[in-house]
Design a protein around this motif. Structure first.
Motif, PDB file in Angstrom:
ATOM      1  N   SER A   1       0.830  -1.199   0.000  1.00 11.58           N
ATOM      2  CA  SER A   1       0.000   0.000   0.000  1.00 11.58           C
ATOM      3  C   SER A   1       0.868   1.254   0.000  1.00 11.58           C
ATOM      4  O   SER A   1       0.539   2.247  -0.653  1.00 11.58           O
ATOM      5  CB  SER A   1      -0.923  -0.002   1.230  1.00 11.58           C
ATOM      6  OG  SER A   1      -1.741   1.148   1.249  1.00 11.58           O
ATOM      7  N   ALA A   2       1.987   1.198   0.708  1.00 13.64           N
ATOM      8  CA  ALA A   2       2.894   2.352   0.767  1.00 13.64           C
ATOM      9  C   ALA A   2       3.521   2.658  -0.584  1.00 13.64           C
ATOM     10  O   ALA A   2       3.789   3.822  -0.911  1.00 13.64           O
ATOM     11  CB  ALA A   2       3.988   2.098   1.807  1.00 13.64           C
ATOM     12  N   THR A   3       3.763   1.619  -1.407  1.00  9.44           N
ATOM     13  CA  THR A   3       4.358   1.820  -2.728  1.00  9.44           C
ATOM     14  C   THR A   3       3.309   1.927  -3.841  1.00  9.44           C
ATOM     15  O   THR A   3       3.659   2.178  -4.993  1.00  9.44           O
ATOM     16  CB  THR A   3       5.297   0.645  -3.081  1.00  9.44           C
ATOM     17  OG1 THR A   3       4.511  -0.554  -3.186  1.00  9.44           O
ATOM     18  CG2 THR A   3       6.378   0.470  -2.032  1.00  9.44           C
ATOM     19  N   LEU A   4       2.045   1.725  -3.487  1.00 12.51           N
ATOM     20  CA  LEU A   4       0.910   1.615  -4.427  1.00 12.51           C
ATOM     21  C   LEU A   4       0.976   0.354  -5.289  1.00 12.51           C
ATOM     22  O   LEU A   4       0.211   0.214  -6.245  1.00 12.51           O
ATOM     23  CB  LEU A   4       0.765   2.853  -5.323  1.00 12.51           C
ATOM     24  CG  LEU A   4       0.230   4.123  -4.668  1.00 12.51           C
ATOM     25  CD1 LEU A   4      -0.224   5.118  -5.739  1.00 12.51           C
ATOM     26  CD2 LEU A   4      -0.906   3.864  -3.704  1.00 12.51           C
TER      27      LEU A   4
ATOM     28  N   GLU B   1      -7.980  12.266  -6.044  1.00 11.23           N
ATOM     29  CA  GLU B   1      -6.776  12.778  -6.685  1.00 11.23           C
ATOM     30  C   GLU B   1      -6.264  11.762  -7.696  1.00 11.23           C
ATOM     31  O   GLU B   1      -6.466  10.556  -7.539  1.00 11.23           O
ATOM     32  CB  GLU B   1      -5.662  13.001  -5.636  1.00 11.23           C
ATOM     33  CG  GLU B   1      -6.065  13.775  -4.419  1.00 11.23           C
ATOM     34  CD  GLU B   1      -5.095  13.555  -3.256  1.00 11.23           C
ATOM     35  OE1 GLU B   1      -4.036  12.903  -3.477  1.00 11.23           O
ATOM     36  OE2 GLU B   1      -5.404  14.005  -2.143  1.00 11.23           O
ATOM     37  N   GLU B   2      -5.571  12.250  -8.710  1.00 14.47           N
ATOM     38  CA  GLU B   2      -4.879  11.362  -9.629  1.00 14.47           C
ATOM     39  C   GLU B   2      -3.648  10.772  -8.940  1.00 14.47           C
ATOM     40  O   GLU B   2      -2.963  11.474  -8.196  1.00 14.47           O
ATOM     41  CB  GLU B   2      -4.436  12.119 -10.884  1.00 14.47           C
ATOM     42  CG  GLU B   2      -5.562  12.476 -11.833  1.00 14.47           C
ATOM     43  CD  GLU B   2      -6.115  11.249 -12.548  1.00 14.47           C
ATOM     44  OE1 GLU B   2      -5.374  10.253 -12.706  1.00 14.47           O
ATOM     45  OE2 GLU B   2      -7.294  11.294 -12.925  1.00 14.47           O
ATOM     46  N   PRO B   3      -3.349   9.510  -9.149  1.00 15.27           N
ATOM     47  CA  PRO B   3      -2.119   8.948  -8.570  1.00 15.27           C
ATOM     48  C   PRO B   3      -0.878   9.553  -9.220  1.00 15.27           C
ATOM     49  O   PRO B   3      -0.902   9.888 -10.408  1.00 15.27           O
ATOM     50  CB  PRO B   3      -2.232   7.448  -8.870  1.00 15.27           C
ATOM     51  CG  PRO B   3      -3.150   7.360 -10.047  1.00 15.27           C
ATOM     52  CD  PRO B   3      -4.106   8.511  -9.919  1.00 15.27           C
ATOM     53  N   ASP B   4       0.175   9.688  -8.444  1.00 10.47           N
ATOM     54  CA  ASP B   4       1.433  10.247  -8.941  1.00 10.47           C
ATOM     55  C   ASP B   4       2.348   9.079  -9.330  1.00 10.47           C
ATOM     56  O   ASP B   4       2.952   8.435  -8.482  1.00 10.47           O
ATOM     57  CB  ASP B   4       2.086  11.103  -7.854  1.00 10.47           C
ATOM     58  CG  ASP B   4       3.301  11.865  -8.351  1.00 10.47           C
ATOM     59  OD1 ASP B   4       3.980  11.363  -9.270  1.00 10.47           O
ATOM     60  OD2 ASP B   4       3.595  12.949  -7.817  1.00 10.47           O
ATOM     61  N   TYR B   5       2.455   8.839 -10.635  1.00  8.63           N
ATOM     62  CA  TYR B   5       3.238   7.702 -11.116  1.00  8.63           C
ATOM     63  C   TYR B   5       4.741   7.916 -10.955  1.00  8.63           C
ATOM     64  O   TYR B   5       5.506   6.947 -10.938  1.00  8.63           O
ATOM     65  CB  TYR B   5       2.902   7.415 -12.583  1.00  8.63           C
ATOM     66  CG  TYR B   5       1.495   6.921 -12.788  1.00  8.63           C
ATOM     67  CD1 TYR B   5       1.210   5.562 -12.752  1.00  8.63           C
ATOM     68  CD2 TYR B   5       0.446   7.811 -13.008  1.00  8.63           C
ATOM     69  CE1 TYR B   5      -0.085   5.092 -12.938  1.00  8.63           C
ATOM     70  CE2 TYR B   5      -0.854   7.360 -13.190  1.00  8.63           C
ATOM     71  CZ  TYR B   5      -1.113   5.995 -13.151  1.00  8.63           C
ATOM     72  OH  TYR B   5      -2.398   5.543 -13.321  1.00  8.63           O
ATOM     73  N   ASP B   6       5.158   9.159 -10.808  1.00  2.36           N
ATOM     74  CA  ASP B   6       6.576   9.443 -10.606  1.00  2.36           C
ATOM     75  C   ASP B   6       7.011   9.063  -9.196  1.00  2.36           C
ATOM     76  O   ASP B   6       8.049   8.422  -8.995  1.00  2.36           O
ATOM     77  CB  ASP B   6       6.862  10.923 -10.863  1.00  2.36           C
ATOM     78  CG  ASP B   6       8.334  11.263 -10.690  1.00  2.36           C
ATOM     79  OD1 ASP B   6       9.178  10.573 -11.292  1.00  2.36           O
ATOM     80  OD2 ASP B   6       8.639  12.209  -9.937  1.00  2.36           O
ATOM     81  N   ARG B   7       6.222   9.442  -8.209  1.00  2.00           N
ATOM     82  CA  ARG B   7       6.554   9.102  -6.819  1.00  2.00           C
ATOM     83  C   ARG B   7       6.255   7.632  -6.502  1.00  2.00           C
ATOM     84  O   ARG B   7       6.833   7.064  -5.591  1.00  2.00           O
ATOM     85  CB  ARG B   7       5.777  10.009  -5.854  1.00  2.00           C
ATOM     86  CG  ARG B   7       6.280  11.445  -5.798  1.00  2.00           C
ATOM     87  CD  ARG B   7       5.582  12.247  -4.722  1.00  2.00           C
ATOM     88  NE  ARG B   7       4.142  12.332  -4.975  1.00  2.00           N
ATOM     89  CZ  ARG B   7       3.202  12.181  -4.028  1.00  2.00           C
ATOM     90  NH1 ARG B   7       3.558  11.913  -2.788  1.00  2.00           N
ATOM     91  NH2 ARG B   7       1.926  12.295  -4.335  1.00  2.00           N
ATOM     92  N   PHE B   8       5.326   7.038  -7.256  1.00  4.11           N
ATOM     93  CA  PHE B   8       4.923   5.650  -7.000  1.00  4.11           C
ATOM     94  C   PHE B   8       5.040   4.823  -8.288  1.00  4.11           C
ATOM     95  O   PHE B   8       4.040   4.434  -8.892  1.00  4.11           O
ATOM     96  CB  PHE B   8       3.491   5.619  -6.461  1.00  4.11           C
ATOM     97  CG  PHE B   8       3.300   6.397  -5.190  1.00  4.11           C
ATOM     98  CD1 PHE B   8       3.691   5.852  -3.981  1.00  4.11           C
ATOM     99  CD2 PHE B   8       2.770   7.680  -5.212  1.00  4.11           C
ATOM    100  CE1 PHE B   8       3.524   6.567  -2.796  1.00  4.11           C
ATOM    101  CE2 PHE B   8       2.601   8.401  -4.041  1.00  4.11           C
ATOM    102  CZ  PHE B   8       2.979   7.843  -2.825  1.00  4.11           C
TER     103      PHE B   8
ATOM    104  N   CYS C   1       5.734   1.797  -8.856  1.00  2.00           N
ATOM    105  CA  CYS C   1       5.232   0.411  -8.843  1.00  2.00           C
ATOM    106  C   CYS C   1       3.902   0.298  -9.585  1.00  2.00           C
ATOM    107  O   CYS C   1       3.626  -0.742 -10.197  1.00  2.00           O
ATOM    108  CB  CYS C   1       5.076  -0.086  -7.411  1.00  2.00           C
ATOM    109  SG  CYS C   1       6.625  -0.582  -6.635  1.00  2.00           S
ATOM    110  N   LEU C   2       3.091   1.337  -9.522  1.00  2.00           N
ATOM    111  CA  LEU C   2       1.796   1.298 -10.207  1.00  2.00           C
ATOM    112  C   LEU C   2       1.999   1.235 -11.720  1.00  2.00           C
ATOM    113  O   LEU C   2       1.321   0.464 -12.417  1.00  2.00           O
ATOM    114  CB  LEU C   2       0.970   2.530  -9.824  1.00  2.00           C
ATOM    115  CG  LEU C   2      -0.456   2.597 -10.370  1.00  2.00           C
ATOM    116  CD1 LEU C   2      -1.257   1.359 -10.010  1.00  2.00           C
ATOM    117  CD2 LEU C   2      -1.162   3.855  -9.850  1.00  2.00           C
TER     118      LEU C   2
END
Length: 394
Positions: free
Chosen positions: A213-216, A299-306, A308-309
């Protein structure tokens, strides 16, 4: 009376399932499988009197036997261990329903065997469909087994899709809490401690799923799971961050209508739904009080910070054995982070490396998945060792 076996009975889902079963009254537990939490398992055995029990290994089986002897239990269940033991519990002939709630790929083979046996599977182990969704679906079509999702997001989608024509559905929308680092900077995430990563704001779960969950990554695995459960391709499955975790998931129709499943954040609802479907029953939960929520935000997920998604979407797009590689390398990397061998930001680096080294194959049989899973774990372990040595030497 319906008869139930549970894989992962001492975990969060397993314990909640037993509470639901106790409340409903017309379900009986006939099989339990756990890892090494013998104290908790002994309590469950004494309360629910299963006919068969499985544990992690032979040592755990001996401990369980001794504990039950010491307590002078008047009726011993059969005691099994290892993957064979898990499978024996999963396909126990008296069980009508299997609740599959083990952590990681461990639950794949036992769950597959239960599906082949035609049982209803209440599936809380998302890795089962990530690793071998094609085999599971193929087996279900042949045996007539029902697969009812227990993950709150997929359970919500199942409820939203009841009575809807799939040709009128535009996309599935999975909600994500955002985890403990939703509002943290990239640098803060890179330097996060194990303790910070395990501090989930909304849910109390096992260590592995909390790190996911922390890494998405948990949401990435759920995207793959949704593909196999509902038959939608990757570009028709979206993720949106919803910190309050009240809207569990949504379905967008082709006319622009949005159907959402909303409720309190308690897994007992999804477990009961999977057990009693298609019937709805009064539950032990309090209803949602909307007045306690001043706002619901998205919110939109931030693919740069996460990243793994993004890796999960990539694995689904490539298909074949690539999702199994994603899952295996993630499991090894998460364990390494929990053991403080690597940083949180190294988890996606390990996964990306192993995926880049793999040429995806067709998922023809169980043996293919086992070989690929073993290969990916070996590759991930070697990469982790390199990273760990680099960290140790400064």
């Amino acid at each position: 009376m319906k008869f139930v076996s549970i894989l992962g009975s001492t975990g969060s889902i397993g314990c909640n399932a037993l509470k639901v079963i106790e409340f409903l009254g017309d379900f009986r537990v006939v099989g339990l499988a756990a890892g090494s939490n013998i104290d908790k398992l002994v309590e469950q055995v004494l309360q629910f009197r299963p006919e068969i029990v499985a544990v992690k290994d032979e040592e755990c089986a001996e401990k369980l036997y001794i504990r039950l002897q010491e307590l002078d239990a008047d009726r011993f269940p059969k005691i099994r261990y290892g993957e064979e033991g898990l499978t024996e519990v999963a396909i126990f002939d008296k069980a009508d329903i299997l609740i599959s709630a083990t952590v990681g790929a461990t639950g794949f083979v036992p769950t597959l065997r239960a599906v082949e046996a035609g049982k209803r599977v209440a599936l809380a182990n998302k890795e089962t469909l990530v690793v071998g969704g094609e085999l599971i679906k193929r087996a279900a079509e042949k045996s007539g087994a029902e697969i009812l999702p227990v993950d709150s997001e997929h359970n919500a989608l199942h409820q939203c899709l009841r009575g809807e024509r799939l040709c009128e559905v535009k996309r599935l929308i999975l909600t994500a809490s955002g985890g403990p680092f939703r509002s943290k900077s990239k640098q803060e995430i890179e330097n996060a401690t194990v303790e910070e990563a395990l501090n989930h704001p909304n849910w109390r779960m096992g260590d592995k799923i909390t790190i996911d969950s922390a890494t998405l990554m948990n949401k990435g695995l759920e995207v793959i799971e949704a593909h196999w459960l509902f038959g939608f391709e990757w570009d028709r499955i979206s993720v949106i961050v919803h910190p309050q975790s009240v809207v569990h998931s949504m379905v967008e129709m082709i006319d622009g209508s949005i159907i959402a499943q909303i409720g309190i954040t308690d897994m007992k609802h999804a477990i009961q739904y999977a057990l009693t479907y298609p019937e709805r029953r009064v539950s032990c939960l309090e209803p949602l009080d909307f007045t306690k929520y001043r706002e619901l935000t998205f919110e939109e997920p931030d693919y740069d910070r996460f990243p793994c998604l993004s890796l999960a979407y990539k694995a689904l797009r490539i298909g074949g054995t690539m999702p199994a590689v994603l899952n295996a390398s993630n499991e090894v990397a998460v364990e390494a982070f929990l053991s403080r061998k690597i940083k949180l930001i190294d988890i996606p680096k390990v996964i990306d490396y192993v995926m880049s080294e793999h040429a995806a194959q067709e998922v023809d049989d169980l043996e293919t998945i086992k070989k690929v899973d073993h290969w990916a774990r070996e590759k991930a372990s070697a990469k982790i060792q390199q990273i760990h040595e680099k960290i140790a030497t400064g």
